[in-house]
Design an enzyme around this catalytic site. Sequence first.
Site, PDB file in Angstrom:
ATOM      1  N   TYR A  47      48.174 109.549  68.681  1.00  0.00           N
ATOM      2  CA  TYR A  47      48.284 108.140  69.112  1.00  0.00           C
ATOM      3  C   TYR A  47      46.837 107.539  68.940  1.00  0.00           C
ATOM      4  O   TYR A  47      46.015 107.953  69.813  1.00  0.00           O
ATOM      5  CB  TYR A  47      48.983 107.720  70.533  1.00  0.00           C
ATOM      6  CG  TYR A  47      50.114 107.301  70.034  1.00  0.00           C
ATOM      7  CD1 TYR A  47      50.259 105.927  69.944  1.00  0.00           C
ATOM      8  CD2 TYR A  47      51.420 107.921  70.166  1.00  0.00           C
ATOM      9  CE1 TYR A  47      51.376 105.419  69.315  1.00  0.00           C
ATOM     10  CE2 TYR A  47      52.633 107.364  69.805  1.00  0.00           C
ATOM     11  CZ  TYR A  47      52.661 105.775  69.357  1.00  0.00           C
ATOM     12  OH  TYR A  47      53.841 105.369  69.024  1.00  0.00           O
ATOM     13  N   GLU A  49      46.385 103.762  69.132  1.00  0.00           N
ATOM     14  CA  GLU A  49      46.544 102.177  69.189  1.00  0.00           C
ATOM     15  C   GLU A  49      44.997 101.491  69.600  1.00  0.00           C
ATOM     16  O   GLU A  49      44.300 102.248  70.342  1.00  0.00           O
ATOM     17  CB  GLU A  49      47.644 101.852  70.439  1.00  0.00           C
ATOM     18  CG  GLU A  49      48.844 101.968  69.942  1.00  0.00           C
ATOM     19  CD  GLU A  49      49.915 101.434  70.957  1.00  0.00           C
ATOM     20  OE1 GLU A  49      49.382 101.139  71.977  1.00  0.00           O
ATOM     21  OE2 GLU A  49      51.081 101.599  70.654  1.00  0.00           O
ATOM     22  N   ASP A 193      46.721  88.281  47.019  1.00  0.00           N
ATOM     23  CA  ASP A 193      47.556  89.816  47.411  1.00  0.00           C
ATOM     24  C   ASP A 193      47.337  90.159  45.939  1.00  0.00           C
ATOM     25  O   ASP A 193      48.129  90.021  45.033  1.00  0.00           O
ATOM     26  CB  ASP A 193      48.971  89.205  47.635  1.00  0.00           C
ATOM     27  CG  ASP A 193      50.044  90.512  47.713  1.00  0.00           C
ATOM     28  OD1 ASP A 193      49.367  91.614  47.381  1.00  0.00           O
ATOM     29  OD2 ASP A 193      50.953  90.543  48.194  1.00  0.00           O
ATOM     30  N   THR A 219      48.077  96.656  48.565  1.00  0.00           N
ATOM     31  CA  THR A 219      48.338  97.900  48.841  1.00  0.00           C
ATOM     32  C   THR A 219      47.253  99.074  48.634  1.00  0.00           C
ATOM     33  O   THR A 219      46.420  98.525  48.005  1.00  0.00           O
ATOM     34  CB  THR A 219      49.878  98.444  47.755  1.00  0.00           C
ATOM     35  OG1 THR A 219      49.495  98.259  46.693  1.00  0.00           O
ATOM     36  CG2 THR A 219      50.949  97.382  48.155  1.00  0.00           C
ATOM     37  N   LYS A 222      49.146 101.691  44.506  1.00  0.00           N
ATOM     38  CA  LYS A 222      49.261 101.209  43.122  1.00  0.00           C
ATOM     39  C   LYS A 222      48.108 101.529  42.342  1.00  0.00           C
ATOM     40  O   LYS A 222      48.003 102.613  42.229  1.00  0.00           O
ATOM     41  CB  LYS A 222      49.758  99.792  42.903  1.00  0.00           C
ATOM     42  CG  LYS A 222      51.311  99.541  43.716  1.00  0.00           C
ATOM     43  CD  LYS A 222      51.652  97.976  43.930  1.00  0.00           C
ATOM     44  CE  LYS A 222      53.022  98.046  44.800  1.00  0.00           C
ATOM     45  NZ  LYS A 222      53.294  96.527  45.026  1.00  0.00           N
ATOM     46  N   ARG A 228      50.640 106.026  49.960  1.00  0.00           N
ATOM     47  CA  ARG A 228      51.232 104.438  50.585  1.00  0.00           C
ATOM     48  C   ARG A 228      50.961 103.763  51.710  1.00  0.00           C
ATOM     49  O   ARG A 228      50.619 104.409  52.954  1.00  0.00           O
ATOM     50  CB  ARG A 228      52.731 104.859  50.761  1.00  0.00           C
ATOM     51  CG  ARG A 228      53.886 103.905  50.516  1.00  0.00           C
ATOM     52  CD  ARG A 228      55.255 104.523  50.329  1.00  0.00           C
ATOM     53  NE  ARG A 228      55.337 105.242  48.971  1.00  0.00           N
ATOM     54  CZ  ARG A 228      55.433 104.241  47.955  1.00  0.00           C
ATOM     55  NH1 ARG A 228      55.663 102.953  48.143  1.00  0.00           N
ATOM     56  NH2 ARG A 228      55.376 104.821  46.501  1.00  0.00           N
TER      57      ARG A 228
HETATM   58  C1  LIG Z   1      54.041  95.905  46.085  1.00  0.00           C
HETATM   59  C2  LIG Z   1      53.550  94.504  46.497  1.00  0.00           C
HETATM   60  C3  LIG Z   1      53.594  94.501  47.862  1.00  0.00           C
HETATM   61  C4  LIG Z   1      54.339  95.128  48.916  1.00  0.00           C
HETATM   62  O1  LIG Z   1      53.791  96.537  49.163  1.00  0.00           O
HETATM   63  P1  LIG Z   1      54.686  97.536  49.920  1.00  0.00           P
HETATM   64  O2  LIG Z   1      53.708  98.608  50.197  1.00  0.00           O
HETATM   65  O3  LIG Z   1      55.748  97.930  49.235  1.00  0.00           O
HETATM   66  O4  LIG Z   1      55.207  96.767  51.250  1.00  0.00           O
HETATM   67  C5  LIG Z   1      52.879  93.211  48.323  1.00  0.00           C
HETATM   68  N1  LIG Z   1      52.561  92.270  47.498  1.00  0.00           N
HETATM   69  C6  LIG Z   1      52.726  92.383  46.008  1.00  0.00           C
HETATM   70  C7  LIG Z   1      52.058  91.450  45.385  1.00  0.00           C
HETATM   71  C8  LIG Z   1      53.230  93.622  45.507  1.00  0.00           C
HETATM   72  O5  LIG Z   1      53.319  93.833  44.490  1.00  0.00           O
END
Ligand SMILES: *Cc1c(COP(=O)(O)O)cnc(C)c1O
Length: 426
Positions: A47, A49, A193, A219, A222, A228
């Site tokens: 833990y 936090e 994003d 993220t 990707k 993840r």
């Molecule tokens: C994949 C994605 C997310 C979310 O990611 P998760 O890990 O699945 O929650 C947020 N914004 C965009 C533009 C994405 O393509």
Amino acid sequence: MQRDTLVFDLIRQELERQRHGIELIASENFTSLQVMQAMGNVMTNKYAEGYPGRRYYAGCEIVDQTEQLAIDRLKQIFNIEYANVQPHSGAQANAAVALAVLQPGDATLGLDLSMGGHLTHGSAVNYSGKTYKPYFYGVTREEGLVDYEMLESQARTIKPKLIYCGASAYSRDWDYARIRKVADEVGALVMADIAHPAGLIAKGLLSDPFDHCHIVTSTTHKTLRGPRGGIIMMRKDFENPWGLKDVKGNIRMMSNVLDMAVFPGIQGGPLQHVIAAKAVAFGEILSDDFTAYAKQVQLNAQAFAKALVEKEYQIISGGTDNHLVLIDLRNKNISGKKAEQALVAADITANKNMVPFDDKSAFVTSGIRFGVPAITTRGLVESDMQFVVNVIDNVLMNADDANVISAVKKQVNDFMSQFKLYPEMG
Ligand SMILES: *Cc1c(COP(=O)(O)O)cnc(C)c1O
């Protein structure tokens, strides 16, 4: 305790599935073995936090170091002042930014989900659409490019507090400077994003959002090819625009507001084992190998797009700058749903996707999205893209013919057996 063979057998089956198929889901990738090993470790027991050096639990001296390494490496990758590596996912990173920046009912402006945007940018079924007041911009009907004029006129009318840019199914680069200009005019903050193209941005292969966007989220699983997870970043910290003060009466910096929005705002204990794996992945991104990988992703995407165009597939916007393409299948008389099912039957994985101005529902769709980050990690290069497009085309043109599908599946499995995946796992 008895070994849970039921679950471990399923994990083994998933490994074989990943080995046999052509993985074209644009948001997926294969981590290195060491990233995966770092994820399955004893730090899951801890833990922690709080943040490095200021935790609410004892015994955090070691996890402080892995988290600090992850932060320092991430700062180096993007040349930035601030990074938070605790969000459990991309959606959590975006939720934290919304909590930090918005009050319930505040207006936001983002790319429409049906035009390539993401659920967390204001969709009605997501917290971002339920808690805040979402407005949207789209892409142009003719070119399929972000409609910056619509974005500007929406911004001037609505005066949103936050403008989202970035997408899940958009194959072109972004004009971040143009978005910032209208944001300054109407007093909005801009959040980019970069969940999808972050790996290419890390290596300077796409425009840099950090100079123009106040806050950047991503993220890590990707194109960054890590575990993840999610991250929140800023090139330059700044005083929060609402004059929020700390207990001593000092105006709080945005970094404090963002940190507090992640914890205690939306999360409890961070996933320290995943943060260790993020640190490993960020170390890999700093290497020359990753530079070569990111360039190959872009080259493969371009070769893949060219081969599709030669077979008269309609790519939205006509091509790609990044790692993915979105195809409008209407001229091929097959829905996205049917295309997805036929491809999966031939061990080719891709996902159906709405296309701009789609006349079919989100469950059926007129489109399909393909991305090359995962097959690039497997080792495929430009000259392999023709084979990949040939098998896709063969399946889509013969979606009802079980004999063709099973013949293609065999071709796919034979082809992929050349490209080893996790050979250390036997
Ligand atoms: C994949 C994605 C997310 C979310 O990611 P998760 O890990 O699945 O929650 C947020 N914004 C965009 C533009 C994405 O393509």
